[in-house]
Design a protein around this motif. Sequence first.
Motif, mmCIF file in Angstrom:
data_model
loop_
_atom_site.group_PDB
_atom_site.id
_atom_site.type_symbol
_atom_site.label_atom_id
_atom_site.label_comp_id
_atom_site.label_asym_id
_atom_site.label_seq_id
_atom_site.Cartn_x
_atom_site.Cartn_y
_atom_site.Cartn_z
ATOM 1 N N VAL A 1 5.357 -0.484 15.350
ATOM 2 C CA VAL A 1 5.614 -1.229 14.118
ATOM 3 C C VAL A 1 4.340 -1.549 13.332
ATOM 4 O O VAL A 1 4.306 -1.369 12.106
ATOM 5 N N PRO A 2 3.253 -2.042 13.988
ATOM 6 C CA PRO A 2 2.053 -2.346 13.197
ATOM 7 C C PRO A 2 1.528 -1.153 12.407
ATOM 8 O O PRO A 2 1.123 -1.305 11.246
ATOM 9 N N ALA A 3 1.522 0.023 13.029
ATOM 10 C CA ALA A 3 1.016 1.208 12.338
ATOM 11 C C ALA A 3 1.923 1.607 11.183
ATOM 12 O O ALA A 3 1.454 1.976 10.107
ATOM 13 N N VAL A 4 3.234 1.550 11.398
ATOM 14 C CA VAL A 4 4.171 1.931 10.335
ATOM 15 C C VAL A 4 4.049 0.993 9.145
ATOM 16 O O VAL A 4 3.967 1.428 7.990
ATOM 17 N N VAL A 5 4.008 -0.314 9.417
ATOM 18 C CA VAL A 5 3.905 -1.290 8.336
ATOM 19 C C VAL A 5 2.569 -1.165 7.615
ATOM 20 O O VAL A 5 2.508 -1.124 6.377
ATOM 21 N N ALA A 6 1.481 -1.098 8.374
ATOM 22 C CA ALA A 6 0.157 -1.003 7.759
ATOM 23 C C ALA A 6 0.003 0.286 6.966
ATOM 24 O O ALA A 6 -0.554 0.287 5.859
ATOM 25 N N ALA A 7 0.499 1.390 7.517
ATOM 26 C CA ALA A 7 0.403 2.664 6.801
ATOM 27 C C ALA A 7 1.202 2.614 5.500
ATOM 28 O O ALA A 7 0.743 3.101 4.461
ATOM 29 N N GLY A 8 2.390 2.013 5.551
ATOM 30 C CA GLY A 8 3.189 1.889 4.335
ATOM 31 C C GLY A 8 2.530 1.008 3.294
ATOM 32 O O GLY A 8 2.485 1.352 2.104
ATOM 33 N N VAL A 9 1.986 -0.122 3.725
ATOM 34 C CA VAL A 9 1.334 -1.044 2.790
ATOM 35 C C VAL A 9 0.096 -0.407 2.173
ATOM 36 O O VAL A 9 -0.128 -0.486 0.955
ATOM 37 N N CYS A 10 -0.729 0.239 3.004
ATOM 38 C CA CYS A 10 -1.925 0.897 2.492
ATOM 39 C C CYS A 10 -1.561 2.038 1.550
ATOM 40 O O CYS A 10 -2.230 2.256 0.530
ATOM 41 N N GLY A 11 -0.500 2.765 1.878
ATOM 42 C CA GLY A 11 -0.051 3.823 0.982
ATOM 43 C C GLY A 11 0.442 3.284 -0.341
ATOM 44 O O GLY A 11 0.160 3.853 -1.400
ATOM 45 N N ALA A 12 1.164 2.162 -0.294
ATOM 46 C CA ALA A 12 1.643 1.543 -1.530
ATOM 47 C C ALA A 12 0.476 1.086 -2.392
ATOM 48 O O ALA A 12 0.492 1.241 -3.619
ATOM 49 N N TYR A 13 -0.542 0.517 -1.753
ATOM 50 C CA TYR A 13 -1.733 0.090 -2.492
ATOM 51 C C TYR A 13 -2.392 1.286 -3.177
ATOM 52 O O TYR A 13 -2.792 1.213 -4.344
ATOM 53 N N ASP A 14 -2.488 2.404 -2.463
ATOM 54 C CA ASP A 14 -3.108 3.594 -3.059
ATOM 55 C C ASP A 14 -2.235 4.179 -4.161
ATOM 56 O O ASP A 14 -2.745 4.722 -5.143
ATOM 57 N N ASP A 15 -0.904 4.073 -4.011
ATOM 58 C CA ASP A 15 -0.012 4.540 -5.077
ATOM 59 C C ASP A 15 -0.300 3.816 -6.391
ATOM 60 O O ASP A 15 -0.220 4.389 -7.477
ATOM 61 N N VAL A 16 -0.614 2.520 -6.278
ATOM 62 C CA VAL A 16 -0.845 1.696 -7.469
ATOM 63 C C VAL A 16 -2.308 1.732 -7.898
ATOM 64 O O VAL A 16 -2.649 2.134 -9.003
ATOM 65 N N ALA A 17 -3.204 1.329 -6.984
ATOM 66 C CA ALA A 17 -4.617 1.192 -7.333
ATOM 67 C C ALA A 17 -5.326 2.531 -7.455
ATOM 68 O O ALA A 17 -6.337 2.629 -8.150
ATOM 69 N N GLY A 18 -4.813 3.545 -6.779
ATOM 70 C CA GLY A 18 -5.489 4.836 -6.799
ATOM 71 C C GLY A 18 -5.053 5.753 -7.911
ATOM 72 O O GLY A 18 -5.533 6.877 -8.021
ATOM 73 N N ALA A 19 -4.135 5.283 -8.751
ATOM 74 C CA ALA A 19 -3.587 6.160 -9.785
ATOM 75 C C ALA A 19 -4.648 6.673 -10.743
ATOM 76 O O ALA A 19 -4.590 7.800 -11.220
ATOM 77 N N GLY A 20 -5.642 5.834 -11.047
ATOM 78 C CA GLY A 20 -6.666 6.258 -11.993
ATOM 79 C C GLY A 20 -7.982 6.618 -11.347
ATOM 80 O O GLY A 20 -8.995 6.764 -12.029
ATOM 81 N N ASP A 21 -8.003 6.735 -10.033
ATOM 82 C CA ASP A 21 -9.226 7.043 -9.314
ATOM 83 C C ASP A 21 -9.427 8.553 -9.295
ATOM 84 O O ASP A 21 -8.610 9.287 -8.765
ATOM 85 N N GLY A 22 -10.534 9.014 -9.840
ATOM 86 C CA GLY A 22 -10.767 10.452 -9.904
ATOM 87 C C GLY A 22 -11.243 11.054 -8.599
ATOM 88 O O GLY A 22 -11.329 12.278 -8.488
ATOM 89 N N ARG A 23 -11.554 10.251 -7.597
ATOM 90 C CA ARG A 23 -12.049 10.773 -6.328
ATOM 91 C C ARG A 23 -10.910 11.350 -5.511
ATOM 92 O O ARG A 23 -9.872 10.736 -5.373
ATOM 93 N N ARG A 24 -11.146 12.528 -4.934
ATOM 94 C CA ARG A 24 -10.132 13.178 -4.119
ATOM 95 C C ARG A 24 -10.739 13.585 -2.795
ATOM 96 O O ARG A 24 -11.823 14.144 -2.746
ATOM 97 N N GLY A 25 -10.033 13.320 -1.722
ATOM 98 C CA GLY A 25 -10.478 13.739 -0.408
ATOM 99 C C GLY A 25 -11.214 12.643 0.340
ATOM 100 O O GLY A 25 -11.787 11.725 -0.250
ATOM 101 N N LEU A 26 -11.200 12.761 1.671
ATOM 102 C CA LEU A 26 -11.818 11.742 2.511
ATOM 103 C C LEU A 26 -13.315 11.641 2.272
ATOM 104 O O LEU A 26 -13.883 10.543 2.242
#
Length: 256
Positions: A70-95
Motif C-alpha cells: 500500500v505505501p508504494a502504491v499510494v506514494a507512486a500515485g501521489v508522486c505521479g499526480a504531482y508530476d501530471d500537474v507540476a511537470g506539465a510545463g517542465d522541458g526536462r525529459r528523462g532521469l
Amino acid sequence: MTGRTPRITSFVRAAALTGAAVAVLRATAPGGRARWERTNHAGRPVGLYAGPAVALAAAVGAGRVLPGAVPAVVAAGVCGAYDDVAGAGDGRRGLRAHLAALRDGEVTSGAVKLIGVCAAGLLTGGALKERPVDKVLAGVVVAGAAHAVNLVDVRPGRAAAAVLALAAPGLLREGPGAPAAAVAMGAAAAVLPGDLRERVMIGDMGAHALGALLGAAVVAGNGRAGLVAHAAAVVAAAVYGDKVGGSAHARYHSCE
C-alpha cells in the motif's frame, strides 16, 4: 476456497471499483470540468478520470491482498499526480536531466517523483522481505516497475495493456503475489477500452500506481534469484527509456 478464487475475486473487485470511480468522477468532476478534461496530443477531448480511479482501486485492492504494498502504491500515485500537474510545463525529459537539475540545486517535479517512488519502494521492500539485500532488491523492483509502466505510456492504451501482459505470468503462479497481480490486471482492464478510444488517459498517476503494485506482486512471489533478475530488467528498461522514451512520453502527455 480454491487457489484461483482469490485471484478472480481480486480482479473483479478491482475492475468494478475502477469503473465506479471513473463514473463518479465523470459525473461530479470535483473542482470543475476544466480540471478533469483536456485536449490530447491528437486534438481530441480526453478525461483524466482514469488515473485517480486506477490508483484508488490499486491501493484498496492491495490493502486486501498485500498490505505491505500500500505505501508504494499510494506514494507512486501521489508522486505521479504531482508530476501530471507540476511537470506539465517542465522541458526536462528523462532521469538524467532531472538528476542533473537536482545536483545543481533545482528540485524538479521529476526529481520529486523519483525520490518519493524510490523511498516508497524501499519501504515496501522492507515490509515484504526479511534480509537486507532482499529488501534493497525489492525496493529497486517496485520503484523500477512503477517507472517502467510509465515509460511505455506513449500511446492510447499502451500502459494498461502492458500491465495486463506483465501481470499475466504472476497471475498464473501460486503464491502471495498472484492476488496482487490480479488487482493490477482488473484495474487496467477496466480503463483499457476507454483509453484505447482516447476518451480517458491514466497519466503518470495511474501508470505509476499500477506499476508499483505490479512490482510488489513480483516481490511477493519471488526469492533472491527472481529479485535479481527483475531488478536487472527494470534498471535496463530505465536506462533504455531514458535514451529513447522521454520525447514520445512527453508528446503523448502534452494535453491542453
